[in-house]
Design a protein around this motif. Structure first.
Motif, short mmCIF file in Angstrom:
data_model
loop_
_atom_site.label_atom_id
_atom_site.label_comp_id
_atom_site.label_asym_id
_atom_site.label_seq_id
_atom_site.Cartn_x
_atom_site.Cartn_y
_atom_site.Cartn_z
N THR A 151 0.84 -1.19 0.00
CA THR A 151 0.00 0.00 0.00
C THR A 151 0.87 1.24 0.00
O THR A 151 1.80 1.36 0.80
CB THR A 151 -0.92 0.03 1.23
OG1 THR A 151 -1.69 -1.16 1.28
CG2 THR A 151 -1.85 1.23 1.18
N ARG A 152 0.59 2.16 -0.91
CA ARG A 152 1.27 3.46 -0.96
C ARG A 152 0.26 4.55 -0.73
O ARG A 152 -0.81 4.55 -1.34
CB ARG A 152 1.96 3.66 -2.32
CG ARG A 152 3.14 2.74 -2.57
CD ARG A 152 3.88 3.16 -3.83
NE ARG A 152 5.10 2.41 -4.01
CZ ARG A 152 5.21 1.32 -4.77
NH1 ARG A 152 4.13 0.86 -5.39
NH2 ARG A 152 6.36 0.70 -4.91
N PRO A 153 0.54 5.53 0.15
CA PRO A 153 -0.42 6.61 0.42
C PRO A 153 -0.56 7.53 -0.77
O PRO A 153 0.28 7.55 -1.68
CB PRO A 153 0.20 7.33 1.62
CG PRO A 153 1.66 7.05 1.51
CD PRO A 153 1.78 5.67 0.93
N GLY A 154 -1.65 8.31 -0.77
CA GLY A 154 -1.87 9.29 -1.82
C GLY A 154 -1.04 10.54 -1.59
O GLY A 154 0.08 10.48 -1.10
N ALA A 155 -1.63 11.69 -1.92
CA ALA A 155 -0.90 12.95 -1.79
C ALA A 155 -0.55 13.20 -0.32
O ALA A 155 -1.29 12.85 0.59
CB ALA A 155 -1.74 14.09 -2.34
N GLY A 156 0.60 13.80 -0.09
CA GLY A 156 1.02 14.11 1.27
C GLY A 156 2.08 13.14 1.75
O GLY A 156 2.42 12.17 1.09
N PRO A 157 2.61 13.39 2.96
CA PRO A 157 3.67 12.53 3.48
C PRO A 157 3.13 11.16 3.85
O PRO A 157 1.96 10.98 4.14
CB PRO A 157 4.15 13.29 4.72
CG PRO A 157 2.97 14.10 5.15
CD PRO A 157 2.27 14.48 3.88
N GLY A 158 4.02 10.20 3.87
CA GLY A 158 3.64 8.84 4.24
C GLY A 158 4.62 7.85 3.67
O GLY A 158 5.40 8.16 2.76
#
Length: 300
Positions: free
Chosen positions: A277-284
């Motif tokens: 899983t990769r997050p969308g916009a923004g840090p993560g």
């Protein structure tokens, strides 16, 4: 380790040849791993219904069905599960004996509402099937504001020379978290026999919520194998994968299972899931997980 369990009790009453009453209650226990994993999809679709509670008893379905025109017309009214009527795929729809991940059991872009008040109409003519449904955005006693969930589907059996089913659906409604915003989507579902022992399935969908700059997409596919060298005719091997992409992030999932039927009423299924899983916009940061599982289901 995460342990889950469920007990389903279903009752069917047929007061006349054209009327059928159905009630399904389920007791659930054990939260499963999804809250710890934080993925876009659930790796245990059954446990996901607990909503963070340790145990719960749910009335899953309660409906009346009228069957008319020699079985060619079926009208169901009551508390319904929309995913039981649309985007059906016999190779990937049963979390008791097939895949566990909801990304493989239904198209994520179907975005079916919680089990609740609704009505569906299905019409058959030869190899063709048509269906329409209207469903409330939440269960009885829940938040029923916003647009109803509307869906239509057309499908054809045996489009090729071998047995199979091809379906296309479109749906519209409200964004669950913000009912003033509209949401719509469409998708394709295919199940196709290749040999008597091998079947292929494919799902793809696209959806968009009002106010979002881009659409979300989902793809899923896989195989189910019933080779003669397995111990019984009910034993199955399955392999599936899915890819999701949308404003909330991206996710890739692979799942394999081996289902055995040591006796007639017992099914034992071993599975393993790999999740990225990769997050969308923004840090993560990206999250990876390997989830083995073992299920035992006893049917009465």
């Amino acid at each position: 380790a995460f342990a889950t369990g469920s007990l389903d009790l279903a009752a069917v009453l047929r007061p006349s040849p054209i009327v059928r009453l159905f009630v399904d209650a389920e007791a659930l226990s054990g939260a499963g791993p999804d809250r710890a994993l934080g993925g876009l999809s659930s790796v245990n679709a059954d446990a996901d219904q607990l909503g963070g509670e340790p145990r719960k008893v749910l009335l899953q379905e309660a409906w009346l069905r009228l069957t008319l025109a020699g079985g060619r017309v079926r009208l169901s009214v009551g508390k319904l599960d929309a995913s039981h009527y649309f985007d059906r795929n016999s190779l990937a729809e049963d979390d008791a004996t097939q895949f566990l991940s909801d990304a493989l059991l239904n198209d994520p872009e179907l975005a079916a509402p919680p089990h609740g008040p609704g009505a569906t109409l299905r019409v058959s003519s030869g190899e063709w099937r048509w269906a329409v449904g209207v469903h409330a955005p939440d269960d009885f006693g829940g938040d029923l504001s916003g647009r109803p969930y509307l869906i239509a589907e057309v499908g054809r059996r045996n489009l090729l020379s071998l047995p199979g089913r091809w379906q296309v659906w479109v749906r519209g409604g409200s964004v669950p978290e913000e009912r003033r915003r509209a949401s719509w989507g469409s998708g394709l579902s295919v199940e196709q026999t290749v040999t008597p022992a091998l079947g292929l399935f494919l799902r793809c969908g696209v959806a968009r919520d009002e106010g979002e700059r881009s659409a979300s997409t989902a793809w899923a596919g896989g195989v189910q194998l019933a080779p003669g060298w397995l111990s019984t005719h009910a034993d199955r091997l399955g392999l599936g994968g899915s890819v999701q992409h949308g404003p909330e992030g991206r996710e890739r999932l692979l799942e394999a299972y081996w289902g055995l039927a040591p006796v007639g009423s017992l099914r034992v299924t071993a599975s393993v899931q790999w999740l990225l899983t990769r997050p969308g916009a923004g840090p993560g940061t990206s999250r990876r997980a390997l989830v083995p599982g073992l299920r035992a289901a006893l049917f009465f």
